[in-house]
Design a protein around this motif. Sequence first.
Motif, PDB file in Angstrom:
ATOM      1  N   ARG A  17       0.827  -1.209   0.000  1.00 59.05           N
ATOM      2  CA  ARG A  17       0.000   0.000   0.000  1.00 59.05           C
ATOM      3  C   ARG A  17       0.863   1.262   0.000  1.00 59.05           C
ATOM      4  O   ARG A  17       0.459   2.302  -0.513  1.00 59.05           O
ATOM      5  CB  ARG A  17      -0.930   0.013   1.214  1.00 59.05           C
ATOM      6  N   ARG A  18       2.082   1.183   0.525  1.00 55.75           N
ATOM      7  CA  ARG A  18       2.959   2.357   0.611  1.00 55.75           C
ATOM      8  C   ARG A  18       3.805   2.581  -0.638  1.00 55.75           C
ATOM      9  O   ARG A  18       4.541   3.571  -0.721  1.00 55.75           O
ATOM     10  CB  ARG A  18       3.876   2.218   1.829  1.00 55.75           C
ATOM     11  N   TYR A  19       3.746   1.676  -1.610  1.00 52.32           N
ATOM     12  CA  TYR A  19       4.517   1.852  -2.847  1.00 52.32           C
ATOM     13  C   TYR A  19       4.141   3.179  -3.514  1.00 52.32           C
ATOM     14  O   TYR A  19       2.994   3.594  -3.497  1.00 52.32           O
ATOM     15  CB  TYR A  19       4.228   0.734  -3.837  1.00 52.32           C
ATOM     16  N   ARG A  20       5.102   3.800  -4.134  1.00 55.00           N
ATOM     17  CA  ARG A  20       4.913   5.056  -4.866  1.00 55.00           C
ATOM     18  C   ARG A  20       5.033   4.780  -6.371  1.00 55.00           C
ATOM     19  O   ARG A  20       5.421   3.702  -6.788  1.00 55.00           O
ATOM     20  CB  ARG A  20       5.970   6.078  -4.444  1.00 55.00           C
ATOM     21  N   ASP A  21       4.721   5.804  -7.177  1.00 58.77           N
ATOM     22  CA  ASP A  21       4.897   5.676  -8.629  1.00 58.77           C
ATOM     23  C   ASP A  21       6.311   5.188  -8.933  1.00 58.77           C
ATOM     24  O   ASP A  21       7.267   5.553  -8.249  1.00 58.77           O
ATOM     25  CB  ASP A  21       4.658   7.025  -9.314  1.00 58.77           C
ATOM     26  N   ASP A  22       6.412   4.380  -9.967  1.00 61.89           N
ATOM     27  CA  ASP A  22       7.672   3.789 -10.418  1.00 61.89           C
ATOM     28  C   ASP A  22       8.265   2.828  -9.385  1.00 61.89           C
ATOM     29  O   ASP A  22       9.476   2.655  -9.297  1.00 61.89           O
ATOM     30  CB  ASP A  22       8.691   4.874 -10.795  1.00 61.89           C
ATOM     31  N   TRP A  23       7.414   2.169  -8.623  1.00 60.17           N
ATOM     32  CA  TRP A  23       7.865   1.240  -7.576  1.00 60.17           C
ATOM     33  C   TRP A  23       8.665   0.074  -8.139  1.00 60.17           C
ATOM     34  O   TRP A  23       9.479  -0.503  -7.435  1.00 60.17           O
ATOM     35  CB  TRP A  23       6.682   0.719  -6.767  1.00 60.17           C
ATOM     36  N   PRO A  29       2.498   2.609 -11.943  1.00 55.48           N
ATOM     37  CA  PRO A  29       1.882   3.578 -11.032  1.00 55.48           C
ATOM     38  C   PRO A  29       1.774   3.016  -9.616  1.00 55.48           C
ATOM     39  O   PRO A  29       1.796   1.796  -9.406  1.00 55.48           O
ATOM     40  CB  PRO A  29       0.486   3.786 -11.630  1.00 55.48           C
ATOM     41  N   ALA A  30       1.672   3.907  -8.663  1.00 55.68           N
ATOM     42  CA  ALA A  30       1.447   3.493  -7.273  1.00 55.68           C
ATOM     43  C   ALA A  30       0.125   2.730  -7.193  1.00 55.68           C
ATOM     44  O   ALA A  30      -0.809   3.008  -7.953  1.00 55.68           O
ATOM     45  CB  ALA A  30       1.393   4.724  -6.370  1.00 55.68           C
ATOM     46  N   PRO A  31       0.034   1.768  -6.293  1.00 57.04           N
ATOM     47  CA  PRO A  31      -1.226   1.022  -6.175  1.00 57.04           C
ATOM     48  C   PRO A  31      -2.333   1.895  -5.608  1.00 57.04           C
ATOM     49  O   PRO A  31      -2.076   2.842  -4.860  1.00 57.04           O
ATOM     50  CB  PRO A  31      -0.873  -0.104  -5.211  1.00 57.04           C
ATOM     51  N   ASP A  32      -3.559   1.564  -5.975  1.00 51.89           N
ATOM     52  CA  ASP A  32      -4.731   2.230  -5.410  1.00 51.89           C
ATOM     53  C   ASP A  32      -4.890   1.713  -3.979  1.00 51.89           C
ATOM     54  O   ASP A  32      -5.100   0.517  -3.777  1.00 51.89           O
ATOM     55  CB  ASP A  32      -5.959   1.878  -6.249  1.00 51.89           C
ATOM     56  N   GLY A  64      -1.352  -2.666 -11.473  1.00 51.31           N
ATOM     57  CA  GLY A  64      -2.011  -2.185 -10.260  1.00 51.31           C
ATOM     58  C   GLY A  64      -2.957  -3.172  -9.597  1.00 51.31           C
ATOM     59  O   GLY A  64      -3.548  -2.860  -8.578  1.00 51.31           O
TER      60      GLY A  64
END
Length: 135
Positions: A17-23, A29-32, A64
């Motif tokens: 849940r804490r992943y950011r864009d370009d993880w 993209p970051a996960p919803d 995602g």
Amino acid sequence: VLAMRWINLENDLKFIRRYRDDWNGFGAPAPDPNLVDVAIAFLSELKVANPSVPPFRVALSPSGTVTIEWQGAGIFMEAEIVADDRIEWIKALPGREAEYSVERRTRGLREEFWGTAWERTNKIASGAAVSAIER
């Protein structure tokens, strides 16, 4: 040991849940966070329904979606949470064609009291695992 496995899987989802864009280093993209919360709730339901069979792992796809996977003795099963109201299943057994099915999530008026209900649809197509992976 099983209790720790379930706890570790939930912690993995909380970390996702804490992943950011370009993880993943390739522009994913970051996960919803809402979709990850659905996965956490579903994992809890799985634990209540069958505590002796924790998943092998949980993972985030570059598109995602959140996957929950079971593996063992030639058996592979995956629940892919693709939306807050939809789970796509793949089941592969030795010597059989893979099965694909869709499960719809329905919400009652008092979800906070009754919890979430999962309703299986009758859409099963043999051998559709390849098309599901190619999405």
